[in-house]
Motif scaffolding. Sequence first.
Motif, PDB file in Angstrom:
ATOM      1  N   SER A   1      13.075  11.604   7.626  1.00 19.65           N
ATOM      2  CA  SER A   1      11.807  11.523   8.587  1.00 19.65           C
ATOM      3  C   SER A   1      10.595  12.297   7.898  1.00 19.65           C
ATOM      4  N   VAL A   2       9.367  11.258   8.097  1.00 16.50           N
ATOM      5  CA  VAL A   2       8.411  11.974   7.383  1.00 16.50           C
ATOM      6  C   VAL A   2       7.059  11.995   8.482  1.00 16.50           C
ATOM      7  N   TYR A   3       6.191  12.793   8.045  1.00 23.19           N
ATOM      8  CA  TYR A   3       4.851  12.911   8.660  1.00 23.19           C
ATOM      9  C   TYR A   3       3.722  12.398   7.965  1.00 23.19           C
ATOM     10  N   VAL A   4       2.988  11.236   8.146  1.00 20.73           N
ATOM     11  CA  VAL A   4       1.956  10.801   7.480  1.00 20.73           C
ATOM     12  C   VAL A   4       0.681  11.265   8.094  1.00 20.73           C
ATOM     13  N   PRO A   5      -0.031  12.005   7.411  1.00 21.53           N
ATOM     14  CA  PRO A   5      -1.225  12.630   8.172  1.00 21.53           C
ATOM     15  C   PRO A   5      -2.468  11.684   7.792  1.00 21.53           C
ATOM     16  N   THR A   6      -3.415  11.797   8.846  1.00 19.00           N
ATOM     17  CA  THR A   6      -4.843  10.878   8.647  1.00 19.00           C
ATOM     18  C   THR A   6      -5.512  11.670   7.973  1.00 19.00           C
ATOM     19  N   THR A   7      -6.608  10.931   7.420  1.00 18.18           N
ATOM     20  CA  THR A   7      -7.950  11.627   6.527  1.00 18.18           C
ATOM     21  C   THR A   7      -9.208  11.424   7.531  1.00 18.18           C
ATOM     22  N   PRO A   8      -9.946  12.383   7.372  1.00 13.98           N
ATOM     23  CA  PRO A   8      -9.810  13.737   6.447  1.00 13.98           C
ATOM     24  C   PRO A   8      -9.206  14.778   7.599  1.00 13.98           C
ATOM     25  N   ASN A   9      -8.462  14.397   8.739  1.00 18.46           N
ATOM     26  CA  ASN A   9      -8.066  15.446   9.725  1.00 18.46           C
ATOM     27  C   ASN A   9      -6.741  15.205   9.724  1.00 18.46           C
ATOM     28  N   PRO A  10      -5.900  16.164   8.661  1.00 22.23           N
ATOM     29  CA  PRO A  10      -4.318  15.951   8.817  1.00 22.23           C
ATOM     30  C   PRO A  10      -3.674  16.442   9.922  1.00 22.23           C
ATOM     31  N   THR A  11      -4.310  17.067  11.006  1.00 21.91           N
ATOM     32  CA  THR A  11      -3.382  17.492  12.213  1.00 21.91           C
ATOM     33  C   THR A  11      -3.225  16.241  13.201  1.00 21.91           C
TER      34      THR A  11
ATOM     35  N   ALA B   1      -1.213  18.269  -2.056  1.00 18.72           N
ATOM     36  CA  ALA B   1      -1.182  16.995  -1.327  1.00 18.72           C
ATOM     37  C   ALA B   1      -2.259  16.971  -0.251  1.00 18.72           C
ATOM     38  N   LEU B   2      -2.315  18.271   0.468  1.00 21.43           N
ATOM     39  CA  LEU B   2      -3.084  18.247   1.698  1.00 21.43           C
ATOM     40  C   LEU B   2      -4.417  18.233   1.233  1.00 21.43           C
ATOM     41  N   LYS B   3      -4.832  18.969   0.114  1.00 20.41           N
ATOM     42  CA  LYS B   3      -6.364  18.958  -0.477  1.00 20.41           C
ATOM     43  C   LYS B   3      -6.763  17.513  -0.758  1.00 20.41           C
ATOM     44  N   TYR B   4      -5.777  16.689  -1.506  1.00 21.17           N
ATOM     45  CA  TYR B   4      -5.951  15.476  -1.863  1.00 21.17           C
ATOM     46  C   TYR B   4      -6.176  14.576  -0.705  1.00 21.17           C
ATOM     47  N   ILE B   5      -5.471  14.785   0.517  1.00 19.41           N
ATOM     48  CA  ILE B   5      -5.520  13.770   1.750  1.00 19.41           C
ATOM     49  C   ILE B   5      -7.020  14.156   2.234  1.00 19.41           C
ATOM     50  N   VAL B   6      -7.225  15.682   2.575  1.00 21.02           N
ATOM     51  CA  VAL B   6      -8.347  15.987   3.370  1.00 21.02           C
ATOM     52  C   VAL B   6      -9.701  15.560   2.610  1.00 21.02           C
ATOM     53  N   SER B   7      -9.583  15.473   1.150  1.00 21.71           N
ATOM     54  CA  SER B   7     -10.731  15.247   0.133  1.00 21.71           C
ATOM     55  C   SER B   7     -10.937  13.712   0.209  1.00 21.71           C
ATOM     56  N   MET B   8      -9.962  12.932   0.852  1.00 20.54           N
ATOM     57  CA  MET B   8     -10.057  11.551   0.881  1.00 20.54           C
ATOM     58  C   MET B   8      -9.869  11.036  -0.882  1.00 20.54           C
ATOM     59  N   GLY B   9      -9.165  11.722  -1.397  1.00 19.47           N
ATOM     60  CA  GLY B   9      -8.753  11.358  -2.596  1.00 19.47           C
ATOM     61  C   GLY B   9      -9.728  11.717  -3.745  1.00 19.47           C
ATOM     62  N   VAL B  10     -10.847  12.644  -3.473  1.00 17.02           N
ATOM     63  CA  VAL B  10     -11.922  13.341  -4.281  1.00 17.02           C
ATOM     64  C   VAL B  10     -11.167  14.353  -5.088  1.00 17.02           C
ATOM     65  N   VAL B  11     -10.563  15.211  -4.657  1.00 16.49           N
ATOM     66  CA  VAL B  11      -9.856  16.361  -5.347  1.00 16.49           C
ATOM     67  C   VAL B  11      -8.609  15.975  -5.841  1.00 16.49           C
ATOM     68  N   VAL B  12      -8.470  15.770  -6.864  1.00 19.67           N
ATOM     69  CA  VAL B  12      -6.983  15.034  -7.510  1.00 19.67           C
ATOM     70  C   VAL B  12      -6.218  16.480  -8.131  1.00 19.67           C
ATOM     71  N   PRO B  13      -5.208  16.307  -7.698  1.00 19.28           N
ATOM     72  CA  PRO B  13      -4.291  17.351  -8.213  1.00 19.28           C
ATOM     73  C   PRO B  13      -4.108  17.447  -9.672  1.00 19.28           C
ATOM     74  N   GLN B  14      -3.835  18.507 -10.206  1.00 20.30           N
ATOM     75  CA  GLN B  14      -3.780  18.581 -11.798  1.00 20.30           C
ATOM     76  C   GLN B  14      -2.154  18.064 -12.185  1.00 20.30           C
ATOM     77  N   VAL B  15      -2.264  17.392 -13.305  1.00 19.42           N
ATOM     78  CA  VAL B  15      -0.880  16.970 -13.727  1.00 19.42           C
ATOM     79  C   VAL B  15      -0.289  17.994 -14.284  1.00 19.42           C
TER      80      VAL B  15
ATOM     81  N   VAL C   1       0.946  -1.167   0.114  1.00 23.14           N
ATOM     82  CA  VAL C   1      -0.050   0.234   0.207  1.00 23.14           C
ATOM     83  C   VAL C   1       0.887   1.199  -0.094  1.00 23.14           C
ATOM     84  N   TRP C   2       0.507   2.251  -0.565  1.00 23.17           N
ATOM     85  CA  TRP C   2       1.397   3.616  -0.791  1.00 23.17           C
ATOM     86  C   TRP C   2       0.326   4.681  -0.029  1.00 23.17           C
ATOM     87  N   THR C   3       0.975   5.534   0.429  1.00 27.72           N
ATOM     88  CA  THR C   3       0.333   6.887   1.077  1.00 27.72           C
ATOM     89  C   THR C   3       1.067   7.977   0.924  1.00 27.72           C
ATOM     90  N   ILE C   4       0.542   9.055   0.831  1.00 27.30           N
ATOM     91  CA  ILE C   4       1.325  10.496   0.867  1.00 27.30           C
ATOM     92  C   ILE C   4       1.795  10.891   2.172  1.00 27.30           C
TER      93      ILE C   4
END
Length: 199
Positions: A151-161, A183-197, A127-130
């Motif tokens: 070192s990385v921080y893996v935020p939870t969805t839909p609350n990235p704090t 990336a934050l919008k992508y995470i908070v929206s649970m993958g609904v708001v997909v960033p533009q390529v 599995v992959w995550t942002i």
Amino acid sequence: MLKRYFITGLLIWVPLAITLWVLNLVVGTMDQTLTLLPLEWHPRTFFGRDIPGMGVILTLLVLLLTGILATNFIGQRLVRWWDGLLKRIPVVNSIYSSVKQVSDTLFSSGGQAFRKAVLIRYPHDQVWTIAFVTGNPAQDCAQHFSEEHISVYVPTTPNPTSGFFLMVPKSQIVELSMSVDEALKYIVSMGVVVPQVRQ
């Protein structure tokens, strides 16, 4: 058909209502700074009534003036004195030092925290995550690794704090071209708001 109209209405009004509620909360909180002023300086004295948003202007002015004062020689000495004073108070010391360290890391223009979005395998290797790069592991940790880690921080969805702090091998990290905001919008929206390529 009615259900579809109802859901469409919800999709329009819920984000607007939440945005207005948050703005009202923020402006209301900032307006509390007016209580620091003498009564003669309150908007009610000049205009006969309270004016929403005046506290926002006052807060921004205080932050701007504080920044200007803290960048000169005398201001820097005052900041150091204030830091030293707060660090000598037993309970305040632990809270203030922790919050200051985090805020210095996040808001410092030279800091690397949350400057890059990456892909990592988590919670298992299928599995992959942002995640967001927060820096390098402490030397005490790094000496136990056979290869370079990040070192990385893996935020939870839909609350990235809330989320998880991980130390991941650099070879297993995939850098993304999307910005931290995207990336934050992508995470908070649970993958609904997909960033533009990006081309």
